[in-house]
Design an enzyme around this catalytic site. Structure first.
Site, PDB file in Angstrom:
ATOM      1  N   LYS A 275       0.909  -1.314   0.060  1.00  0.00           N
ATOM      2  CA  LYS A 275       0.460   0.016   0.427  1.00  0.00           C
ATOM      3  C   LYS A 275       0.528   1.457   0.246  1.00  0.00           C
ATOM      4  O   LYS A 275       2.102   1.463   0.727  1.00  0.00           O
ATOM      5  CB  LYS A 275      -0.621  -0.019   1.154  1.00  0.00           C
ATOM      6  CG  LYS A 275      -1.856  -1.268   1.522  1.00  0.00           C
ATOM      7  CD  LYS A 275      -3.007  -1.275   2.618  1.00  0.00           C
ATOM      8  CE  LYS A 275      -3.902  -1.625   2.534  1.00  0.00           C
ATOM      9  NZ  LYS A 275      -4.681  -1.452   1.814  1.00  0.00           N
ATOM     10  N   ARG A 349     -10.759 -11.480   1.585  1.00  0.00           N
ATOM     11  CA  ARG A 349     -11.990 -12.446   1.330  1.00  0.00           C
ATOM     12  C   ARG A 349     -10.682 -13.916   1.710  1.00  0.00           C
ATOM     13  O   ARG A 349     -11.842 -14.877   1.745  1.00  0.00           O
ATOM     14  CB  ARG A 349     -11.674 -12.368   0.537  1.00  0.00           C
ATOM     15  CG  ARG A 349     -10.455 -12.102  -0.928  1.00  0.00           C
ATOM     16  CD  ARG A 349     -11.150 -11.466  -2.102  1.00  0.00           C
ATOM     17  NE  ARG A 349     -10.818  -9.742  -1.698  1.00  0.00           N
ATOM     18  CZ  ARG A 349     -11.420  -9.135  -2.820  1.00  0.00           C
ATOM     19  NH1 ARG A 349     -11.722  -8.988  -3.771  1.00  0.00           N
ATOM     20  NH2 ARG A 349     -11.494  -8.051  -2.260  1.00  0.00           N
TER      21      ARG A 349
END
EC number: 3.4.11.1
Length: 499
Positions: A275, A349
């Protein structure tokens, strides 16, 4: 935690730092008018410009002989437009003003309950929850903070039968103990709230409450269960993953069983798909889903609801080093399904998939509800005020929306568009962990749904990426962690008892 007390009349009220008088838009509330003889010289000049609009507040000094040092004129707007959410936001705003004015003890005069368009219970829930939401102090590490506000310590609510009101106040206080636990866990340093620490918090709940039983799987046990997706995400971290299972049995003989799953990424660097630095600043909050589950379970144990709930938290860091899991590689989860990694920053997920598989194998759930700060796409879609959710069951979805409306925690149902499922296709695995660059929140939910395909279990996925954490003060929440989801799910669970 602020202490609430109710009394029918204000004649024998205790001394306090402030008294709050309610006003309708361009009209006195009768209960406020009954105090005019006592306070009129103090607040009459202010009424020339005070209109009683929703959330309008005027803070005045009282007369020397009064029991309260300050008078607060509080606008409730128009009675015919009053909703539980308006009450919540109005008293939340009031709390912020009182804290800044350093008013620790407060007497609140209610409008005439019999004339309200809301029920007494709805009004009192909105009032108490609005106060409790904004009366929170987040953990601080600075030695001196000259801007520190004074939290409310005692609130006396005047104009209601104490027996009924006090029961509502006790319930909301118990719920907000869970909200505060969630906020505290999210707000603390990521170096402090590690997967191991989350497990310790869960184990302590088991020690505190006889109705709670906690089981923690370490790295070896996780490997034994073949949770290859959770293990993959954890590879770049120097701290081991923990798989936390917390069982609350309020009705042991019942087969009805709700499983709550919370994403527990205690810090998310993005892995090798790193990120940007600015995006990483708040990534200690990526375990907000797991913290939400712990907050719900702790409140459940205090409320002693006759219901069975299991909380599951796959906890890990998504860190970066030479051992980090890699884009283009394929990993196999507990379900036996293989996943091609297209982004190491789509890790939430993956760990939720192993948790869903575990729940189906060991918990015999009637329904599964998961919470995750899952996608930036959800923040783009709905912002920071509303959480989006998906469900394969219309009854569950409607019940969640009902609880959302009761608790001022806005939810919006989004579609599981089957056509988009093809974007998860992989040539070398059963699926990819990332769809196209469009409809990211939907494709993330479709990924999770794949791990429920052969099950008839009702399921809802709450993407709380926008609502879990705020970098500035909001109408409903203090700065930073919100604890979003704790109240609405507790109301949902309580409501389910009568259905």
């Amino acid at each position: 935690m602020v202490l609430f007390h109710a009394q029918a009349s204000g004649r024998n009220r205790v001394k306090a730092d402030a008294i709050v008088l309610p006003f309708w838009h361009f009209k006195d509330a009768k209960n406020a008018a009954s105090f005019e003889a006592e306070f009129e010289p103090s607040y009459l000049p202010a009424l020339e410009n005070f209109q009683g609009k929703t959330g309008e507040i005027e803070l005045l000094y009282s007369s020397p002989k009064a029991k309260e040092k300050r008078i607060v004129l509080l606008g409730l707007g128009k009675n015919e437009e009053l909703t539980s959410d308006v009450v919540f936001q109005t008293y939340a705003t009031l709390t912020r003003v009182l804290r800044k004015a350093k008013c620790s003890t407060v007497n609140i005069i209610l409008p005439t309950i019999s004339e309200l368009r809301l029920s007494a219970e709805e009004f009192l829930v909105g009032l108490s929850s609005g106060i409790l939401s904004l009366n929170y102090d987040y953990p601080r590490y600075n030695k001196v903070d000259r801007n520190l506000e004074t939290p409310l310590s005692k609130v006396t609510v005047i104009g209601i039968v104490p027996k009924m009101a006090d029961a509502i106040f006790r319930k909301e206080a118990a719920i907000f103990e869970g909200v505060y636990l969630t906020r505290d866990l999210v707000n603390r340093n990521a170096d402090e709230i590690t997967p191991k620490k989350l497990a310790e918090v869960a184990l302590n709940l088991g020690k505190e409450f006889p109705s709670i039983d906690t089981k923690v799987l370490g790295k070896d046990a996780i490997a034994k269960e073949k949770m290859g997706l959770l293990l993959a995400v954890s590879k770049g971290s120097c701290v081991d993953p923990h798989f936390i299972v917390v069982r609350y049995q309020g009705r042991p003989k019942s087969k009805d069983h709700t499983v709550l799953i919370g994403k527990g990424v205690t810090f998310d660097s993005g892995g090798l798909d790193l990120k940007p630095g600015k995006s990483m600043l708040t990534m200690k909050e990526d375990m907000a889903g797991g913290a939400t589950v712990l907050g719900i379970l702790s409140a459940l144990a205090v409320l002693e609801l006759p219901i069975n709930v299991t909380g599951i938290i796959p906890a890990t860091e998504n860190a970066i080093d030479g051992a980090s899991y890699k884009m283009g590689d394929v990993y196999v989860g507990m379900s036996g399904l293989s996943v091609e990694i297209c982004s190491t920053d789509a890790e939430g997920r993956l760990i939720l998939a192993d948790a869903i598989t575990y729940a189906l194998k060991y918990c015999k759930p009637t329904r599964i509800i998961d919470f995750a700060t899952l996608t930036g796409a959800m923040v783009v879609s709905l912002g920071e005020e509303v959480a989006g959710f998906f469900s394969n069951n219309d009854v569950l979805a409607e019940d969640l929306l009902e609880a959302s409306a009761e608790t001022s925690e806005p939810l919006w149902r989004l579609p599981l568009v089957k056509k988009y499922d093809k974007t998860l296709h992989s040539d070398i695995a059963d699926m990819k962990n990332l769809g196209s660059n469009r409809a990211g929140a939907i494709t993330a939910a479709l990924f999770l749904q794949r791990f429920l395909e052969e099950s008839s279990v009702a399921w809802a996925h709450l993407d709380i990426a926008g609502t879990a954490y705020h970098e500035k003060e909001e109408d409903r929440y203090p700065k930073y962690a919100s604890g979003f989801g704790v109240r609405s799910i507790l109301y949902y669970l309580e409501n389910s008892l009568s259905k």
